[in-house]
Design a protein around this motif. Sequence first.
Motif, PDB file in Angstrom:
ATOM      1  N   ARG A 196      40.187  53.881  24.512  1.00 26.75           N
ATOM      2  CA  ARG A 196      40.621  55.280  24.578  1.00 26.75           C
ATOM      3  C   ARG A 196      41.362  55.639  25.864  1.00 26.75           C
ATOM      4  NH1 ARG A 196      35.480  56.210  21.750  1.00 26.75           N
ATOM      5  NH2 ARG A 196      36.077  56.720  19.627  1.00 26.75           N
ATOM      6  N   CYS A 197      41.828  54.684  26.611  1.00 27.28           N
ATOM      7  CA  CYS A 197      42.524  54.990  27.862  1.00 27.28           C
ATOM      8  C   CYS A 197      43.891  55.604  27.547  1.00 27.28           C
ATOM      9  CB  CYS A 197      42.697  53.734  28.720  1.00 27.28           C
ATOM     10  SG  CYS A 197      43.347  54.104  30.361  1.00 27.28           S
ATOM     11  N   PRO A 198      44.133  56.831  28.014  1.00 27.95           N
ATOM     12  CA  PRO A 198      45.392  57.496  27.674  1.00 27.95           C
ATOM     13  C   PRO A 198      46.595  57.052  28.508  1.00 27.95           C
ATOM     14  CG  PRO A 198      43.968  59.006  28.886  1.00 27.95           C
ATOM     15  CD  PRO A 198      43.203  57.729  28.699  1.00 27.95           C
ATOM     16  N   TRP A 199      46.392  56.142  29.456  1.00 28.87           N
ATOM     17  CA  TRP A 199      47.526  55.687  30.251  1.00 28.87           C
ATOM     18  C   TRP A 199      47.531  54.156  30.328  1.00 28.87           C
ATOM     19  CZ3 TRP A 199      43.188  57.864  32.479  1.00 28.87           C
ATOM     20  CH2 TRP A 199      42.504  57.107  33.425  1.00 28.87           C
ATOM     21  N   ASP A 200      48.721  53.631  30.501  1.00 28.30           N
ATOM     22  CA  ASP A 200      48.899  52.195  30.684  1.00 28.30           C
ATOM     23  C   ASP A 200      50.106  52.007  31.597  1.00 28.30           C
ATOM     24  OD1 ASP A 200      49.157  49.461  30.607  1.00 28.30           O
ATOM     25  OD2 ASP A 200      49.744  49.366  28.502  1.00 28.30           O
ATOM     26  N   TYR A 201      49.821  51.604  32.816  1.00 27.66           N
ATOM     27  CA  TYR A 201      50.877  51.440  33.812  1.00 27.66           C
ATOM     28  C   TYR A 201      51.319  49.986  33.946  1.00 27.66           C
ATOM     29  CZ  TYR A 201      49.285  56.061  35.403  1.00 27.66           C
ATOM     30  OH  TYR A 201      48.932  57.390  35.482  1.00 27.66           O
ATOM     31  N   SER A 202      50.976  49.148  32.987  1.00 28.37           N
ATOM     32  CA  SER A 202      51.240  47.713  33.136  1.00 28.37           C
ATOM     33  C   SER A 202      52.725  47.383  33.281  1.00 28.37           C
ATOM     34  CB  SER A 202      50.618  46.926  31.984  1.00 28.37           C
ATOM     35  OG  SER A 202      51.066  47.405  30.752  1.00 28.37           O
ATOM     36  N   LYS A 203      53.609  48.252  32.823  1.00 28.05           N
ATOM     37  CA  LYS A 203      55.043  47.993  32.963  1.00 28.05           C
ATOM     38  C   LYS A 203      55.620  48.546  34.264  1.00 28.05           C
ATOM     39  CE  LYS A 203      55.796  47.691  28.050  1.00 28.05           C
ATOM     40  NZ  LYS A 203      56.329  48.327  26.860  1.00 28.05           N
ATOM     41  N   ALA A 204      54.812  49.296  35.004  1.00 26.05           N
ATOM     42  CA  ALA A 204      55.282  49.874  36.270  1.00 26.05           C
ATOM     43  C   ALA A 204      55.257  48.806  37.360  1.00 26.05           C
ATOM     44  CB  ALA A 204      54.408  51.060  36.672  1.00 26.05           C
ATOM     45  N   ARG A 205      56.150  48.929  38.293  1.00 27.16           N
ATOM     46  CA  ARG A 205      56.327  47.911  39.332  1.00 27.16           C
ATOM     47  C   ARG A 205      55.092  47.739  40.223  1.00 27.16           C
ATOM     48  NH1 ARG A 205      61.086  47.776  43.853  1.00 27.16           N
ATOM     49  NH2 ARG A 205      60.588  45.734  44.670  1.00 27.16           N
ATOM     50  N   PHE A 206      54.505  48.814  40.679  1.00 26.63           N
ATOM     51  CA  PHE A 206      53.401  48.734  41.639  1.00 26.63           C
ATOM     52  C   PHE A 206      52.057  49.058  40.986  1.00 26.63           C
ATOM     53  CE2 PHE A 206      57.193  49.799  44.159  1.00 26.63           C
ATOM     54  CZ  PHE A 206      57.222  48.674  44.977  1.00 26.63           C
ATOM     55  N   ASN A 207      51.801  48.474  39.819  1.00 20.01           N
ATOM     56  CA  ASN A 207      50.553  48.760  39.120  1.00 20.01           C
ATOM     57  C   ASN A 207      49.455  47.782  39.530  1.00 20.01           C
ATOM     58  OD1 ASN A 207      49.634  46.833  36.738  1.00 20.01           O
ATOM     59  ND2 ASN A 207      51.875  46.715  36.862  1.00 20.01           N
ATOM     60  N   VAL A 208      48.228  48.216  39.361  1.00 22.02           N
ATOM     61  CA  VAL A 208      47.058  47.351  39.556  1.00 22.02           C
ATOM     62  C   VAL A 208      46.318  47.332  38.229  1.00 22.02           C
ATOM     63  CG1 VAL A 208      44.893  46.993  40.808  1.00 22.02           C
ATOM     64  CG2 VAL A 208      46.886  47.927  42.005  1.00 22.02           C
ATOM     65  N   ASP A 209      46.355  46.199  37.554  1.00 25.17           N
ATOM     66  CA  ASP A 209      45.706  46.002  36.253  1.00 25.17           C
ATOM     67  C   ASP A 209      46.137  47.029  35.204  1.00 25.17           C
ATOM     68  OD1 ASP A 209      44.313  43.854  37.342  1.00 25.17           O
ATOM     69  OD2 ASP A 209      42.568  45.075  37.855  1.00 25.17           O
ATOM     70  N   GLY A 210      47.296  47.635  35.393  1.00 26.13           N
ATOM     71  CA  GLY A 210      47.788  48.635  34.454  1.00 26.13           C
ATOM     72  C   GLY A 210      47.030  49.951  34.524  1.00 26.13           C
ATOM     73  N   LEU A 211      46.095  50.065  35.469  1.00 25.44           N
ATOM     74  CA  LEU A 211      45.232  51.248  35.537  1.00 25.44           C
ATOM     75  C   LEU A 211      45.615  52.228  36.635  1.00 25.44           C
ATOM     76  CD1 LEU A 211      41.817  49.488  34.892  1.00 25.44           C
ATOM     77  CD2 LEU A 211      43.122  50.928  33.309  1.00 25.44           C
ATOM     78  N   ILE A 212      46.204  51.755  37.715  1.00 26.98           N
ATOM     79  CA  ILE A 212      46.680  52.651  38.764  1.00 26.98           C
ATOM     80  C   ILE A 212      48.078  52.223  39.192  1.00 26.98           C
ATOM     81  CG2 ILE A 212      44.390  53.265  39.636  1.00 26.98           C
ATOM     82  CD1 ILE A 212      44.830  51.386  41.978  1.00 26.98           C
ATOM     83  N   ARG A 213      48.807  53.182  39.742  1.00 26.85           N
ATOM     84  CA  ARG A 213      50.135  52.911  40.290  1.00 26.85           C
ATOM     85  C   ARG A 213      50.113  53.271  41.756  1.00 26.85           C
ATOM     86  NH1 ARG A 213      55.027  55.204  36.750  1.00 26.85           N
ATOM     87  NH2 ARG A 213      56.004  54.615  38.710  1.00 26.85           N
ATOM     88  N   LEU A 214      50.340  52.287  42.598  1.00 26.56           N
ATOM     89  CA  LEU A 214      50.314  52.522  44.039  1.00 26.56           C
ATOM     90  C   LEU A 214      51.433  53.448  44.495  1.00 26.56           C
ATOM     91  CD1 LEU A 214      49.354  48.926  45.212  1.00 26.56           C
ATOM     92  CD2 LEU A 214      47.851  50.899  44.858  1.00 26.56           C
ATOM     93  N   ASP A 215      52.542  53.486  43.744  1.00 25.33           N
ATOM     94  CA  ASP A 215      53.634  54.383  44.116  1.00 25.33           C
ATOM     95  C   ASP A 215      53.298  55.852  43.843  1.00 25.33           C
ATOM     96  OD1 ASP A 215      53.771  53.529  41.392  1.00 25.33           O
ATOM     97  OD2 ASP A 215      55.832  54.249  41.225  1.00 25.33           O
TER      98      ASP A 215
END
Length: 144
Positions: free
Chosen positions: A96-115
């Motif tokens: 049920r995770c509403p976000w997926d940052y795996s395609k973002a450049r500065f992601n950590v496990d697709g769960l957070i974006r450092l940028d």
Amino acid sequence: MENNFIKCGLAGWTAELFYSSLIARTRDHDKRLMGKTSLYMFPIYGMAAAIGPLKRRLCRLSPRFQNSTLCRGSFYTGLIFLTEYCTGWLLRKIGRCPWDYSKARFNVDGLIRLDFAPFWFALGLYFEHCTEKERSAPENRCTP
């Protein structure tokens, strides 16, 4: 505290809708400014209600924390990243995770974006403001 939970939940939702509307406008050229969020995000943002009591405790322990916006904002940024990672991990486990940052450049496990750090820095300070009691109230002052 429950009032702050609602304030922070609504503030976070509003910020997310504003941000996602601007992204849709610039990236997708969608002039309707259609923002996007999830009901799951309200309690996640609402957890920022803990910032007020945390700030008061940390101010009593450290004058540096009290006097430095950079220190407080950095602390809140780390706390928000930790919360985002943990809640995202749990929501992902149940599908049920509403976000997926795996395609973002500065992601950590697709769960957070450092940028997103500057955004979380500012939002953390805003949550601090939302969770402060009356400025003149003795329990809100950082000095003993």
